[in-house]
Design a protein around this motif. Sequence first.
Motif, PDB file in Angstrom:
ATOM      1  N   ALA A   1      -5.100   7.632   8.743  1.00 29.01           N
ATOM      2  CA  ALA A   1      -4.273   7.112   7.948  1.00 29.01           C
ATOM      3  C   ALA A   1      -2.798   6.863   8.452  1.00 29.01           C
ATOM      4  CB  ALA A   1      -4.180   7.823   6.912  1.00 29.01           C
ATOM      5  N   GLN A   2      -2.233   7.697   9.750  1.00 30.21           N
ATOM      6  CA  GLN A   2      -1.293   6.911   9.867  1.00 30.21           C
ATOM      7  C   GLN A   2      -1.290   5.355  11.096  1.00 30.21           C
ATOM      8  OE1 GLN A   2       1.954   8.715   8.084  1.00 30.21           O
ATOM      9  NE2 GLN A   2       2.468   8.016   9.267  1.00 30.21           N
ATOM     10  N   LEU A   3      -2.209   5.536  11.185  1.00 30.40           N
ATOM     11  CA  LEU A   3      -3.147   3.812  12.132  1.00 30.40           C
ATOM     12  C   LEU A   3      -3.459   3.405  11.398  1.00 30.40           C
ATOM     13  CD1 LEU A   3      -3.552   3.846  15.384  1.00 30.40           C
ATOM     14  CD2 LEU A   3      -5.693   4.605  14.853  1.00 30.40           C
ATOM     15  N   LEU A   4      -3.550   3.325  10.568  1.00 32.62           N
ATOM     16  CA  LEU A   4      -4.517   2.302  10.017  1.00 32.62           C
ATOM     17  C   LEU A   4      -3.261   1.016   9.076  1.00 32.62           C
ATOM     18  CD1 LEU A   4      -6.926   1.366   8.217  1.00 32.62           C
ATOM     19  CD2 LEU A   4      -6.561   2.458   6.105  1.00 32.62           C
ATOM     20  N   LEU A   5      -2.370   1.215   8.888  1.00 31.39           N
ATOM     21  CA  LEU A   5      -1.736   0.003   8.258  1.00 31.39           C
ATOM     22  C   LEU A   5      -1.194  -0.819   9.823  1.00 31.39           C
ATOM     23  CD1 LEU A   5       0.650   0.831   5.746  1.00 31.39           C
ATOM     24  CD2 LEU A   5      -1.713  -0.412   5.137  1.00 31.39           C
ATOM     25  N   PRO A   6      -1.115  -0.409  11.142  1.00 27.40           N
ATOM     26  CA  PRO A   6      -0.759  -0.930  11.754  1.00 27.40           C
ATOM     27  C   PRO A   6      -1.865  -1.586  13.210  1.00 27.40           C
ATOM     28  CG  PRO A   6      -0.003   1.449  12.202  1.00 27.40           C
ATOM     29  CD  PRO A   6      -0.633   1.079  10.642  1.00 27.40           C
ATOM     30  N   ALA A   7      -2.710  -0.581  12.910  1.00 30.79           N
ATOM     31  CA  ALA A   7      -3.367  -1.503  13.450  1.00 30.79           C
ATOM     32  C   ALA A   7      -4.345  -2.828  12.360  1.00 30.79           C
ATOM     33  CB  ALA A   7      -4.730  -0.454  13.454  1.00 30.79           C
ATOM     34  N   ILE A   8      -4.111  -2.412  11.092  1.00 29.10           N
ATOM     35  CA  ILE A   8      -4.525  -3.891  10.383  1.00 29.10           C
ATOM     36  C   ILE A   8      -3.865  -4.795  10.653  1.00 29.10           C
ATOM     37  CG2 ILE A   8      -4.944  -4.865   8.286  1.00 29.10           C
ATOM     38  CD1 ILE A   8      -5.441  -2.034   7.254  1.00 29.10           C
ATOM     39  N   THR A   9      -2.599  -4.933  10.654  1.00 28.75           N
ATOM     40  CA  THR A   9      -1.455  -5.861  11.177  1.00 28.75           C
ATOM     41  C   THR A   9      -1.669  -6.252  12.798  1.00 28.75           C
ATOM     42  OG1 THR A   9      -0.118  -4.377  10.278  1.00 28.75           O
ATOM     43  CG2 THR A   9       1.187  -6.003  11.686  1.00 28.75           C
ATOM     44  N   MET A  10      -2.043  -5.462  12.956  1.00 20.52           N
ATOM     45  CA  MET A  10      -2.568  -5.849  14.754  1.00 20.52           C
ATOM     46  C   MET A  10      -3.846  -6.417  14.924  1.00 20.52           C
ATOM     47  SD  MET A  10      -0.134  -5.091  16.925  1.00 20.52           S
ATOM     48  CE  MET A  10      -0.996  -5.969  18.756  1.00 20.52           C
ATOM     49  N   ALA A  11      -5.083  -6.382  14.174  1.00 18.14           N
ATOM     50  CA  ALA A  11      -5.911  -6.835  14.125  1.00 18.14           C
ATOM     51  C   ALA A  11      -5.455  -8.433  13.673  1.00 18.14           C
ATOM     52  CB  ALA A  11      -6.851  -5.948  12.400  1.00 18.14           C
ATOM     53  N   LEU A  12      -4.855  -8.853  12.054  1.00 21.57           N
ATOM     54  CA  LEU A  12      -4.039 -10.191  11.643  1.00 21.57           C
ATOM     55  C   LEU A  12      -3.555 -11.127  12.783  1.00 21.57           C
ATOM     56  CD1 LEU A  12      -3.194  -8.699   8.211  1.00 21.57           C
ATOM     57  CD2 LEU A  12      -5.316  -9.668   8.787  1.00 21.57           C
ATOM     58  N   PHE A  13      -2.989 -10.385  13.153  1.00 21.45           N
ATOM     59  CA  PHE A  13      -2.444 -11.177  13.905  1.00 21.45           C
ATOM     60  C   PHE A  13      -3.788 -11.771  15.318  1.00 21.45           C
ATOM     61  CE2 PHE A  13      -0.808 -10.852  19.042  1.00 21.45           C
ATOM     62  CZ  PHE A  13       0.255 -12.399  19.035  1.00 21.45           C
ATOM     63  N   VAL A  14      -4.621 -10.531  15.643  1.00 19.01           N
ATOM     64  CA  VAL A  14      -5.982 -11.616  17.072  1.00 19.01           C
ATOM     65  C   VAL A  14      -7.098 -12.109  16.026  1.00 19.01           C
ATOM     66  CG1 VAL A  14      -4.592 -10.558  18.573  1.00 19.01           C
ATOM     67  CG2 VAL A  14      -7.020  -9.002  17.130  1.00 19.01           C
TER      68      VAL A  14
ATOM     69  N   PHE B   1       0.629  -1.287  -0.282  1.00 19.17           N
ATOM     70  CA  PHE B   1      -0.335  -0.003  -0.043  1.00 19.17           C
ATOM     71  C   PHE B   1       1.172   1.088  -0.062  1.00 19.17           C
ATOM     72  CE2 PHE B   1      -2.653  -3.413   1.769  1.00 19.17           C
ATOM     73  CZ  PHE B   1      -3.465  -2.904   0.921  1.00 19.17           C
ATOM     74  N   TYR B   2       2.157   1.262   0.189  1.00 18.58           N
ATOM     75  CA  TYR B   2       3.776   2.049   0.104  1.00 18.58           C
ATOM     76  C   TYR B   2       3.881   2.173  -0.863  1.00 18.58           C
ATOM     77  CZ  TYR B   2       7.126   5.961   1.664  1.00 18.58           C
ATOM     78  OH  TYR B   2       7.661   6.897   1.740  1.00 18.58           O
ATOM     79  N   VAL B   3       4.363   0.981  -1.226  1.00 20.57           N
ATOM     80  CA  VAL B   3       5.721   1.389  -1.866  1.00 20.57           C
ATOM     81  C   VAL B   3       5.042   0.942  -3.350  1.00 20.57           C
ATOM     82  CG1 VAL B   3       7.504  -0.020  -3.200  1.00 20.57           C
ATOM     83  CG2 VAL B   3       7.010   0.436  -0.291  1.00 20.57           C
ATOM     84  N   VAL B   4       3.762  -0.158  -3.271  1.00 18.34           N
ATOM     85  CA  VAL B   4       3.987   0.095  -4.587  1.00 18.34           C
ATOM     86  C   VAL B   4       2.400   0.698  -5.026  1.00 18.34           C
ATOM     87  CG1 VAL B   4       2.535  -1.365  -5.963  1.00 18.34           C
ATOM     88  CG2 VAL B   4       3.967  -2.679  -4.861  1.00 18.34           C
ATOM     89  N   ALA B   5       1.386   0.591  -4.619  1.00 20.51           N
ATOM     90  CA  ALA B   5      -0.029   1.638  -4.435  1.00 20.51           C
ATOM     91  C   ALA B   5       0.378   3.081  -4.600  1.00 20.51           C
ATOM     92  CB  ALA B   5      -0.586   1.342  -3.780  1.00 20.51           C
ATOM     93  N   GLY B   6       0.849   3.010  -3.634  1.00 13.85           N
ATOM     94  CA  GLY B   6       1.407   4.752  -3.318  1.00 13.85           C
ATOM     95  C   GLY B   6      -0.196   5.011  -2.399  1.00 13.85           C
ATOM     96  N   ILE B   7      -0.971   4.793  -1.514  1.00 16.01           N
ATOM     97  CA  ILE B   7      -1.735   4.896  -1.249  1.00 16.01           C
ATOM     98  C   ILE B   7      -1.801   5.394  -0.052  1.00 16.01           C
ATOM     99  CG2 ILE B   7      -3.224   4.336  -3.106  1.00 16.01           C
ATOM    100  CD1 ILE B   7      -4.133   2.576  -1.526  1.00 16.01           C
ATOM    101  N   ALA B   8      -0.889   4.901   1.082  1.00 12.92           N
ATOM    102  CA  ALA B   8      -0.594   4.379   2.758  1.00 12.92           C
ATOM    103  C   ALA B   8       0.375   6.023   2.939  1.00 12.92           C
ATOM    104  CB  ALA B   8      -0.369   3.326   3.070  1.00 12.92           C
ATOM    105  N   PRO B   9       0.039   5.945   4.091  1.00 10.67           N
ATOM    106  CA  PRO B   9       1.351   7.736   3.923  1.00 10.67           C
ATOM    107  C   PRO B   9       2.934   7.023   3.964  1.00 10.67           C
ATOM    108  CG  PRO B   9      -0.095   7.356   6.129  1.00 10.67           C
ATOM    109  CD  PRO B   9      -1.048   7.100   5.191  1.00 10.67           C
ATOM    110  N   ASP B  10       3.772   7.406   4.752  1.00 12.26           N
ATOM    111  CA  ASP B  10       4.950   7.303   5.293  1.00 12.26           C
ATOM    112  C   ASP B  10       5.188   6.318   6.233  1.00 12.26           C
ATOM    113  OD1 ASP B  10       5.582   8.557   3.189  1.00 12.26           O
ATOM    114  OD2 ASP B  10       6.587  10.011   4.680  1.00 12.26           O
ATOM    115  N   PRO B  11       5.453   4.812   6.468  1.00 16.48           N
ATOM    116  CA  PRO B  11       5.086   4.736   8.128  1.00 16.48           C
ATOM    117  C   PRO B  11       6.537   5.256   9.166  1.00 16.48           C
ATOM    118  CG  PRO B  11       6.406   2.846   6.504  1.00 16.48           C
ATOM    119  CD  PRO B  11       5.669   4.265   5.363  1.00 16.48           C
ATOM    120  N   THR B  12       5.611   6.027   9.613  1.00 14.58           N
ATOM    121  CA  THR B  12       7.232   6.942  10.753  1.00 14.58           C
ATOM    122  C   THR B  12       6.493   7.501  11.417  1.00 14.58           C
ATOM    123  OG1 THR B  12       6.492   8.823   9.246  1.00 14.58           O
ATOM    124  CG2 THR B  12       8.610   7.651   8.408  1.00 14.58           C
TER     125      THR B  12
END
Length: 343
Positions: free
Chosen positions: A208-221, A162-173
Amino acid sequence: MALLHSLGRRVGKRLVASLPALLGVVVFTFLLMRVLPGDPAAFFASGPNAGQEEIEELRRQLGLDRPIPEQLVRYLYDIATGHLGRSITTGQPVVRDLADRLPASLELSLCGLALALVLALPLGIAAALRPGSPVDHGVRFLCTLGVCVPTFVSGLLLIYAFYVVAGIAPDPTGRIDIFAAPPPDITGFLLIDFLLVGDFAGWRAAAAQLLLPAITMALFVLAPLARMTRASLMAVLGSDFIRTARSVGLASWRVVMVYALRNALLPVLTIVGIVFSTMLGANVLVEKVFSWPGIGSYALDALVASDYAPVQGFVLLIAAIFVIVNLTIDVLYGIADPRVSIE
């Protein structure tokens, strides 16, 4: 009033009963940090060519020159007086560092848990209503995939997609873009603070900054929540009162949503508390991948630097949160089902 008094007395008894467990966690963590390789005095001495005298002086300042039992007694006394030591890495008291970083970890874990529940409950219900069907097999495959893929792998894959290929996610910083102005520190939760000041553009940026890490945590549980929902609902659907409800001609959706699901969610409520406590301790890698300034990344940096106090404070905080969350779940369980005693 008598009910509140009884509830408060029972909660107090549970908290007192948890003190030996917390003490055991503190002692175990303290001793474990002392046997791990690495000397914080040698690590933080000025430069790689620091002399032995300088290292010994720093050990004396840190109290590491005293016997282990004496260090443990001093540490327990500091905990009893509300002090968790000072971090050599940041130069700040550990209590202040944890208080500053805890809202970031809680915001990430709560959003991840909410997202996981939104996905897990429908998936578990769909699998329970059609056991052995392609839907059931698909849900079980998704749950197995979520368990097998480590969080740092799924996080990196999401960043790449979503960040490198699609370019729709903000910097994971981190929690907010480096060029954006943070909101006033009211609650420590950026989504809430942006709403309180009426900055909706900032809220969207933080979300937007929270979305990807939240999805990562959601997949974990996702797996334990969906599997528990499926198993619990299937057990309830085979109960006598469900067969009775169907025999009197009630609509299928009403039988499932009103009668079956209400009873099936009680075990799910229990697993939610365990999952949330696990997320707070397991989000270390997620925080490092997304540069999230939470307590997990703080403890990991301290562990690498052999900084004892932050690691010990982190473990104690997670243990205390685990006790509080499980006590809260027990109280809610008793409210949801009056037949269940908090004891």
